[in-house]
Design a protein around this motif. Structure first.
Motif, PDB file in Angstrom:
ATOM      1  N   ARG A 170       0.924  -1.146  -0.071  1.00  0.00           N
ATOM      2  CA  ARG A 170      -0.131  -0.065  -0.015  1.00  0.00           C
ATOM      3  C   ARG A 170       0.843   1.193   0.187  1.00  0.00           C
ATOM      4  N   ILE A 171       2.022   1.174  -0.753  1.00  0.00           N
ATOM      5  CA  ILE A 171       2.682   2.210  -1.048  1.00  0.00           C
ATOM      6  C   ILE A 171       3.290   2.314  -2.368  1.00  0.00           C
ATOM      7  N   PRO A 172       3.612   3.470  -2.943  1.00  0.00           N
ATOM      8  CA  PRO A 172       4.406   3.478  -4.275  1.00  0.00           C
ATOM      9  C   PRO A 172       5.551   3.009  -4.296  1.00  0.00           C
ATOM     10  N   ALA A 194      10.893   4.334  -2.832  1.00  0.00           N
ATOM     11  CA  ALA A 194      11.041   3.742  -1.473  1.00  0.00           C
ATOM     12  C   ALA A 194      11.171   2.342  -1.509  1.00  0.00           C
ATOM     13  N   ILE A 195      12.059   1.952  -0.670  1.00  0.00           N
ATOM     14  CA  ILE A 195      12.122   0.394  -0.450  1.00  0.00           C
ATOM     15  C   ILE A 195      11.445  -0.065   0.566  1.00  0.00           C
ATOM     16  N   ILE A 244       6.036   0.904   6.180  1.00  0.00           N
ATOM     17  CA  ILE A 244       6.938   2.203   6.431  1.00  0.00           C
ATOM     18  C   ILE A 244       8.096   1.732   5.774  1.00  0.00           C
ATOM     19  N   PRO A 245       8.491   2.455   4.712  1.00  0.00           N
ATOM     20  CA  PRO A 245       9.861   2.219   3.850  1.00  0.00           C
ATOM     21  C   PRO A 245      11.069   2.125   4.815  1.00  0.00           C
ATOM     22  N   SER A 246      11.820   1.301   4.681  1.00  0.00           N
ATOM     23  CA  SER A 246      13.174   1.272   5.149  1.00  0.00           C
ATOM     24  C   SER A 246      14.010   2.257   4.647  1.00  0.00           C
ATOM     25  N   TRP A 286      17.332  -4.747  -2.334  1.00  0.00           N
ATOM     26  CA  TRP A 286      15.974  -4.858  -2.779  1.00  0.00           C
ATOM     27  C   TRP A 286      15.675  -5.828  -3.983  1.00  0.00           C
ATOM     28  N   LYS A 287      16.027  -5.259  -5.173  1.00  0.00           N
ATOM     29  CA  LYS A 287      15.739  -6.078  -6.422  1.00  0.00           C
ATOM     30  C   LYS A 287      16.965  -6.046  -7.250  1.00  0.00           C
ATOM     31  N   LYS A 288      17.506  -7.025  -7.845  1.00  0.00           N
ATOM     32  CA  LYS A 288      18.736  -7.119  -8.455  1.00  0.00           C
ATOM     33  C   LYS A 288      18.678  -6.542 -10.058  1.00  0.00           C
TER      34      LYS A 288
END
Length: 290
Positions: free
Chosen positions: A78-80, A205-206, A218-220, A272-274
């Motif tokens: 529920r975040i962009p 945001a991650i 809540i993004p890190s 996060w993502k490679k």
């Protein structure tokens, strides 16, 4: 489709201004103008030609019948994931932070009569109330970066918002946003019109390990990058920033160091993502005469 806003006033505004109409789309084709070379980022398995996960939605943020920016949205958290937009300079003659109700995206969830009922796929304003977390609604596309009043208003949609630590938002992140403005105003210009400021921007945001009211991630970390034509060097250049979304002592004047685009992409790949590619050709293409 119209934006449904979390209050009675919002409903009335939506009736008065039916042109507030963002669109959930299958591809960013309708709003590709907000991406460098009209190509969105490549995030393997999430946003690419063989995307595997369907909890991510592409939104062309349309307001008053004009596309203002684009957002890639994560309905599970529920975040962009990010918002993409163009910085074309500021007009200090008009700017004042808009005082309008926060908007939500009706295409992500069926409309309901009780606007305080949580949506399944997105945040609502009530998610930010009555929480022990010291966060506020942090813009990805900052309203202060908007070139006009209506674009500034369009940024007040909760699909452009993440829970951001209060002191971080008003402290080092705010100072970084102001620093970037100074840099872009000085160096970033349209390669077809050297008198016009232009930079392609991404703010993202991650996801973190905690949730706001057990619903909204809540993004890190938060990150920002721009790609623009540097008329002095006759080439495309980029710059990037990222920082932990944690509280800070604003009196200490903490700063966020600028990094290269490659540094940011490596950081995203590690945390996060490679193999994330934010800008087409990594924003390195030399300028050619048209």
């Amino acid at each position: 489709m119209r934006l449904f806003i979390v209050s009675v006033l919002t409903v009335l505004l939506a009736l008065i201004f039916p042109s507030a109409m963002p669109e959930v789309v299958r591809a960013f084709t309708k709003c590709r103008e907000f991406f460098y070379k009209e190509q969105p980022p490549v995030i393997p398995g999430i946003l690419d030609s063989r995307s595997l996960e369907n909890n991510y939605k592409e939104i062309c943020q349309k307001y008053r019948n004009v596309y203002r920016f684009a957002t890639f949205y994560d309905t599970a958290n529920r975040i962009p994931v990010f918002s993409a937009y163009k910085y074309t300079g500021q007009s200090t003659s008009w700017f004042r932070r808009p005082r309008i109700p926060w908007m939500v995206e009706s295409q992500l969830d069926p409309p309901v009569d009780d606007m305080t009922v949580p949506y399944a796929n997105q945040a609502i304003s009530e998610d930010y109330f009555n929480s022990h977390e010291r966060v506020n609604r942090g813009h990805l596309f900052p309203c202060s970066y908007a070139p006009d009043k209506l674009t500034a208003e369009s940024t007040f949609t909760l699909t452009n918002i993440v829970p951001q630590k209060n002191s971080f938002n008003s402290g080092s992140w705010n100072r970084m946003e102001n620093e970037i403005i100074e840099t872009m105003n000085k160096y970033c210009y349209d390669d077809n019109d050297n008198n016009r400021v232009l930079a392609y921007m991404l703010t993202g945001a991650i996801p973190g390990d905690t949730k706001l009211n057990e619903r909204v991630n809540i993004p890190s970390y938060m990150w920002m990058a721009f790609c623009c034509y540097n008329r002095t060097g006759n080439s495309w250049v980029s710059q990037a920033y990222w920082a932990k979304n944690v509280g800070e002592d604003i009196n200490k004047g903490k700063t966020i160091s600028k990094k290269s685009l490659q540094d940011l992409q490596e950081f995203l790949s590690q945390t996060w993502k490679k193999k994330v590619t934010l800008f087409n050709n990594n924003c390195t293409k030399k300028h050619t005469t048209h």
